[in-house]
Every structure is written in C-alpha cells, then in structure tokens.
Write a protein that holds these residues in place. Structure first.
Motif, mmCIF file in Angstrom:
data_model
loop_
_atom_site.group_PDB
_atom_site.id
_atom_site.type_symbol
_atom_site.label_atom_id
_atom_site.label_comp_id
_atom_site.label_asym_id
_atom_site.label_seq_id
_atom_site.Cartn_x
_atom_site.Cartn_y
_atom_site.Cartn_z
ATOM 1 N N GLY A 237 39.764 31.737 42.341
ATOM 2 C CA GLY A 237 38.573 30.897 42.254
ATOM 3 C C GLY A 237 37.768 31.133 40.996
ATOM 4 N N GLY A 238 36.636 30.455 40.921
ATOM 5 C CA GLY A 238 35.776 30.530 39.753
ATOM 6 C C GLY A 238 34.452 31.197 40.062
ATOM 7 N N VAL A 239 33.681 31.462 39.010
ATOM 8 C CA VAL A 239 32.380 32.102 39.172
ATOM 9 C C VAL A 239 31.412 31.583 38.112
ATOM 10 C CG1 VAL A 239 33.029 34.079 37.728
ATOM 11 C CG2 VAL A 239 31.133 34.302 39.340
ATOM 12 N N LYS A 591 45.485 39.779 41.353
ATOM 13 C CA LYS A 591 45.382 38.620 40.473
ATOM 14 C C LYS A 591 43.923 38.413 40.055
ATOM 15 C CE LYS A 591 49.687 38.186 41.324
ATOM 16 N NZ LYS A 591 50.217 37.253 42.324
ATOM 17 N N GLY A 592 43.713 38.202 38.757
ATOM 18 C CA GLY A 592 42.369 38.014 38.229
ATOM 19 C C GLY A 592 42.108 36.568 37.860
ATOM 20 N N GLY A 613 42.208 37.625 43.457
ATOM 21 C CA GLY A 613 43.008 36.998 44.500
ATOM 22 C C GLY A 613 43.949 35.957 43.944
ATOM 23 N N GLY A 614 45.142 35.875 44.573
ATOM 24 C CA GLY A 614 46.126 34.886 44.167
ATOM 25 C C GLY A 614 46.011 33.625 44.993
ATOM 26 N N LYS A 620 45.230 37.147 48.857
ATOM 27 C CA LYS A 620 43.776 37.115 48.761
ATOM 28 C C LYS A 620 43.252 38.524 48.504
ATOM 29 C CE LYS A 620 43.049 33.114 51.785
ATOM 30 N NZ LYS A 620 42.372 32.609 53.008
ATOM 31 N N PHE A 621 42.086 38.602 47.869
ATOM 32 C CA PHE A 621 41.565 39.944 47.587
ATOM 33 C C PHE A 621 40.050 39.893 47.427
ATOM 34 C CE2 PHE A 621 41.224 44.069 45.458
ATOM 35 C CZ PHE A 621 42.023 44.798 46.316
#
Length: 743
Positions: A237-239, A591-592, A613-614, A620-621
């Motif tokens: 995802g994004g931030v 995953k970054g 997370g992937g 997920k992470f």
C-alpha cells in the motif's frame, strides 16, 4: 497457470459497467463512493484478482482435482493446491499436501520435478517459520537483515526443516545451478533465523558476513511503530505523511491494495505517538488503493488526498479513484464525481503540479494499459491530464496538451528540470522505456503544451522501470533524476551480493545528472548505484541533516520467494552513495512499499515510515516507523503560503546559503512529496549540517516566478512561515519541542 485459462472477465466487466451506468444516470452530487466500492467488494469473483479470496481459490482447485481424470493434470493441480495453501497462510496444509504428492509419485518422478517439489516443501517450511515468528510474534528486530538478537526464531521447526531441505538440494549434483543460487540465499537466511549464522552454514554455500557490511555507520534507527501506536498490518500500500489538521504535527494516512482494505488515518498526538481516527475522520468504507498522493487542490490551506486503485490488475482493476477533500475539521469527504475525476482504469501513479502556472494544482494520472495483455478499446486512455478550474472541479485536456503516451505506466514525477519556470514531467513504464516531457508553455486557450525530449535528454532507461523522482542530489540548483529498474530475479540479486555483477542480466537503477543544457548524464556507476534493486516503494530525505539528500528503497515483487533486504543509501556530499542498510537497521526482508520521510516527534531529525507487506494473504506484514537516533546536525523547517502560487507552494525552488566549517555552501530543495510511491510532507525540512545559522534564504515561487530573499543570520532549528510577496520571515516555533527532546 492452467487455472488462469478458466477465469472470466464477465463479473468484473459487469460490475464496472453497472458502476459507470450508475454514475452517468445520477447527478454528480448523488454519487456514493462508499456504496460503489462496497458493490465492487461484494461482487469480486474468486479469480478477478490473483491475490484476493484465497479460500475460494482453494475450493476451486479442490473441485478441479476431484473432476480431473488425467493423472498428470491431477499432479499439477495438487502442486497448485499446495501453493494456494501457502498463499493463504495455511502452510501446514501445504506441507501435508506436498508430502502426499511426493508419496504418490514415489521414486519414478524425473529429477527436475523432484527438485521442484522439494523446493516447494523447503519454502513451505520457511514460510511457516516466518509466519510463526516474524509475523505473529513480531518485535523491532523481526525480519531485519541480517537477522539477529530478538529476530532469532523462538519456534524453530520451520527454519530447521527449511535449512535441512535446502542443504539437500544444494548437495544434489542434479540441482539446477540457477535455482541453487536462490536456495543458497534462503539457506543462509534460515540459519540466521536459527542463530546459527555464519558458523553452522556449510562453507561451500556460506554467503560471508562481510558481504552485508554497510559502507558507513549511520547509527541504529529502531522500529518504534508498535510503541508509537502505528501498528498497521496489511498488504502492499501507500502512505502520506502530512499535517492534515495544521496543528504542527505530522499525521499518517495509509492505504492497502485489496479492494476491501480499509484506508486508515492515524492522528499525531503531539508527542510522536498516534491514535487511529479512521472512523472519526469520515473514512469508513473508503477502501483499496495501492498508492495515495496529497495536495491542497482547492487552496483552502488543508491537505487533500487522492486514492489510486486497480494497479497490476489490468481489466480486472477498473476501479474508480477517490479524491478526499479535507474539510479542515478533522474529517474528509469523497468528492471524486463532483470534482470531475471519476474514471474506471487501473491506476498506480499520479502527480500534482501547477502545469499552466495559474496558481492552481493540476493533476496527471498514468494508467496501466497494456494492450499486449488485454484487448482494450481503442478509445482507452493511457493517461489523463486534468486542469484545475478553480471552483473545485477539473477538466481533462490530455489530448489537447500534445502529450502522447502508450504503455503500462508505473511512475510519474514533476520538476522544472530546465529552470525555465514551468513544471516538466517524467513518466516511467513497465516496458518500452521512460518518457521526459518538457513543458513549453500554454497555448491560446491556456492549456499547457508538452514536447517529448527523452531521446535528446538521454533518460529512457531502464526499459522496465517503476519508482522514480527528481531531486538535486549534488546541490547545484538543477534537478537530477533517479529511476529504478524492475526486472531482477533472485539468482541475479544473489550474484550481485557475491560480487558477480558482470554475470547478471536484470535492469539496473539509473541516476541521471542534470547537465544544465537540457540533457542528462548517467552517473550510476560512478556514484555506486548501478545495482539491481527491484524497487517498489521509495522516497528520499536527509537522514543526518547534513544537507545532502539520501534515499530509501522498499524492495521485492509479488513472488513469495523474492526476499531481498530493503535498502538505504546515504549521500556522501554529492560525490557517491553509501549503502547503510544494515548499519541503520533498514534491511527489512519483508516487501517494502510506500515510503515517507518526516520528523514525527519534532526532534529536528527525519524519521522514516514504510508500508510493508506483499500481495498474497501470507505476505501481509506490519508497517514500520524507523526512529532517527539524531546526528547532532541542524535544520530548519518552512511553512510556505502561496498567494498567487498554489497554497502550499508545490514546485517552489528553495536555496539555503550556510557557512559550515568556514566554508560557504548552498543547499537546494524543491517543494514536493518526493518519490512516485510514498509521499512525504509538503512542508520542507532542510538539513544544514553543522551550521547554526542561515546566511541567506531564497524562495522562487511557482507560477509567477517571484523570487524572495531573506538575509541572515537566520537562526537554525526553527520553523519559519513565509507568505508569498510579504517581506516578513515569521518564526513560529522551535523545530525541537520540549516534549520531543524528552522522548
């Protein structure tokens, strides 16, 4: 996969069609984004997305196995079932399925297929260990490469079995040499997680510890996400890191890619801790979005957010974006349809800029239109350029802008690279090379015109690109370009770690230095960045406030086996870049994705937030927040208020003159959110090294080109407010609060 041939686009196409008809039939002010998104979630088919609905996929494969009579096809389906169990975070079921399959095949299986099944088994155990220890017994050392300390697994069955099987595979002379490189990598990581690295790794397959040594000791940045209240768990995802309520503290908005994944809003409590306020902010039901980007599109002094959806899903990702207007009272309202930004294309990137210099932020949106993969209608747009009408609405003028663009667009970034007072655009693509569009000014109707100058500028490579940005890495006042390749595979990445760079084949990153004449020079090799970095999320900032821009890369790809450390590079005075990934504690193996730099606790130093997370449920992470330990250097922060320019002065050029160790130097910054995947604050944070005062501060405002200069000495470590056209340099606060210094 054979199963992919059984999928159908009927459901997804029907949903998109219904949503579009609904939009056309209703007045714009009646459009309900939450209800529209809920309909997409409710009607998503098991195979519309490779990554969603894992249990439904498992049931589908089980049904196919039951109906299949061809023995060979049944074997393939059973292996597919085991993989689906791993994707779904059911590793025990995967291991059981693989054991049954190996027993069924006995010793008659060809050696190549026996290797495949054994590798599947090893990785199923490996993922079991990661899930049990790294994910569900999470701590600040978990999955940080090289793994040590509290990152060592407490439950060791998974890693023990993985190490045993990888050793068997590497000992087998029939093992494919390319595959062996990946097995070697995972064997070393398995021993790390067991606390046995390097001593217990067989010497023939040891990757020496010095391989991972950093080039410079930047100091340890600890992950404090849990203790600061930003314990966000999810897929890629994004931030956006931004002061959404204008209280002087940076908040966080976080998205995840699944169509049902809730957008989250974390409010900064003023001391570097956060409170989740998603519902209070009116965001409940705003779901999905692999990337999010911010801007004050209506010039009301409050930052708004654009959510981008459907990335990587081709025609199954025909989801609308969301323009979230900040109501300046702690809440947001979806105004997508009312603003005229409603479309139904898969989109991963967008860039806000005042392209026609009228003081209003316009919007470029790049779509993932791969005509070789999907037979899109001839009228399908690869991009859209929306001009801001100044009344809360936009009009689309892509064709009229003279810009021409085809292909699978992945990144879009903006800067005035030729210093002519107009904002230019760099676009990256997943194949076919990248594009640099020079803004030549407005036509008679006020529409900005663009001419492609890629070939003359020399900035097309890499052929398959993803993240990119403009930044002035060498502080000469001319924006340079960084762009990362996205085609590396694990064997080649391992080769690079082993010093076998010349034997690798994947795309390398590029750093293009601005030659100040409209052309660029590829300096990647001389600055130490000609690497296969497999970058997804990324951004830049100043780790140690020395006035030179550093950058962080979130790495990986959808494959679970792509476990490569995230990378941080420190800028050594504009001469070269030093890898500080392990010294700083940045080498996360998960995953970054979206990355943002910012001072979350007002200590005067920039911290780093990253969405981890992937794409699969088992990938997920937990997101991370790396706390800056401080380096004793100084900085200043600016709050720019545009009058004729856009309110937050996006696109402004800043020059800071300081004297450091008796030497005069200049530091340049543009007002930007940074890279193409992850958004830092639009309020500039500028490191000035050991200087305790600024000799001169210059602002070149976008649009009008007005230049304002403020003579020093100007105290460092303060926040200054500057209003366009006014001579006052208003000191509004210390950049370091008392509360922050006590943290």
């Amino acid at each position: 996969m054979k199963i992919a041939a059984k999928r159908t686009a009927v459901v997804a196409g029907a949903i998109a069609g219904i949503a579009l008809l609904t939009y056309l039939a209703w007045p714009r002010h009646h459009f309900d984004m939450v209800a529209t998104l809920a309909a997409f979630v409710a009607n998503e088919g098991p195979w519309d997305s490779e990554w969603d609905k894992p249990q439904e996929k498992i049931q589908s494969v089980l049904a196919l196995i039951k109906a299949e009579r061809d023995p060979r096809k049944r074997i393939e389906l059973k292996r597919e079932l085991a993989q689906r169990y791993v994707f779904a975070n059911a590793t025990e079921a995967a291991i059981s399925t693989l054991e049954e399959l190996q027993k069924e095949l006995g010793t008659t299986v060809p050696s190549a297929y026996a290797e495949v099944l054994k590798a599947d088994m090893a990785f199923a155990y490996f993922r079991m260990g990661e899930t049990q220890n790294c994910t569900w017994n999470h701590n600040s050392d978990a999955c940080l490469f090289p793994i040590q300390g509290e990152g060592i697994h407490k439950q060791q069955l998974g890693a023990t079995e993985a190490a045993r099987i990888y050793t068997e595979l590497l000992s087998d002379p029939n093992t494919n040499p390319e595959n062996a490189l990946a097995y070697r990598w995972l064997l070393n990581i398995s021993h790390m997680t067991l606390g046995q690295y390097p001593d217990k790794v067989p010497k023939a397959w040891l990757i020496p510890p010095e391989t991972f040594k950093s080039d410079y000791d930047i100091g340890q940045f600890r992950d404090v996400a849990v203790t600061r209240g930003v314990n966000d768990f999810g897929a890629a995802g994004g931030v956006v890191m931004e002061d959404f309520d204008n209280d002087g503290h940076l908040d966080l908005m976080i998205s995840h890619m699944g169509i049902g994944d809730q957008l989250e809003y974390f409010h900064n409590n003023g001391n570097g801790t956060f409170t989740r306020m998603t519902e209070r902010a009116g965001l409940k039901g705003i779901v999905g979005g692999l990337n999010i980007v911010q801007a004050d599109y209506d010039n009301d002094g409050c930052i708004d957010v654009l959510v981008l959806r459907g990335a990587w899903l081709h025609d199954k990702g025909k989801w609308p974006p969301s323009l979230l207007r900040n109501n300046c009272n702690g809440t947001f309202t979806d105004v997508t349809a009312k603003a005229g930004l409603l479309y139904y294309y898969p989109t991963h990137t967008a860039a806000w800029a005042d392209f026609n210099n009228d003081g209003l932020l316009d919007l470029f949106v790049g779509h993932e239109i791969d005509r070789a993969h999907v037979e899109w209608p001839a009228t399908t747009k690869n991009f859209e350029l929306y001009l801001n009408n100044g009344n809360g609405t936009f009009r689309e003028v892509g064709v009229q802008s003279s810009m021409r663009l085809e292909g699978f667009v992945k990144g879009a970034v903006v800067a005035d690279y030729d210093n002519d007072g107009r904002q230019d655009l760099y676009v990256t693509k997943m194949g076919g090379g990248n594009h640099l569009f020079r803004n030549t000014g407005n036509d008679a109707s006020g529409i900005p015109q663009f001419v492609e100058v890629t070939k003359d500028a020399g900035v097309s490579a890499p052929n398959r690109s993803f993240t990119a940005w403009f930044f002035d890495y060498n502080n000469d006042g001319w924006p340079d370009i960084f762009v990362s390749g996205y085609s590396a595979v694990m064997p080649d990445i391992v080769r690079e770690h082993l010093g076998q760079k010349e034997q690798t084949k994947g795309e390398r990153a590029r750093l293009y230095r601005n030659n100040k004449d409209g052309t660029f020079t590829d300096v990647s090799r001389e600055v130490g960045l000609d690497k296969q970095l497999l970058t997804m999320g990324a951004n830049f900032g100043d780790l140690d406030n020395d006035g030179w821009l550093d950058f962080y890369l979130g790495t990986g790809d959808p494959r679970l086996t792509s476990l490569v450390p995230n990378r941080m590079f420190r800028n050594a005075e504009g001469k070269y870049f030093q890898d500080v990934s392990t010294a700083g504690g940045f080498g996360h193996l998960q995953k970054g994705h979206g990355v943002a730099f910012g001072d979350i606790d007002n200590t005067g130093d920039q911290d780093i937030f990253e969405v981890m997370g992937g794409v699969y449920p088992n990938d997920k992470f937990w997101s991370v927040l790396y706390k800056n330990p401080g380096h004793g250097n100084h900085s200043l922060k600016l709050r720019l208020i545009g009058v004729k320019a856009n309110r937050f002065a996006v696109g402004a050029r800043i020059r800071v003159d300081v004297t450091e160790d008796g030497q005069r130097r200049q530091i340049y910054r543009d007002v930007t959110s940074g890279g193409s995947f992850g958004a830092s604050s639009l309020r500039p944070h500028i490191g000035i090294g050991k200087a305790t005062a600024i000799d001169e501060l210059e602002i070149r405002w976008p649009g009008t080109g007005l230049v304002q200069r403020f003579k020093g000495p100007i105290d460092a470590d303060r926040i200054y407010e500057i209003t366009e056209g006014k001579p006052e340099l208003k000191a509004i606060a210390s950049a370091k609060t008392v509360a922050a210094r006590s943290n």
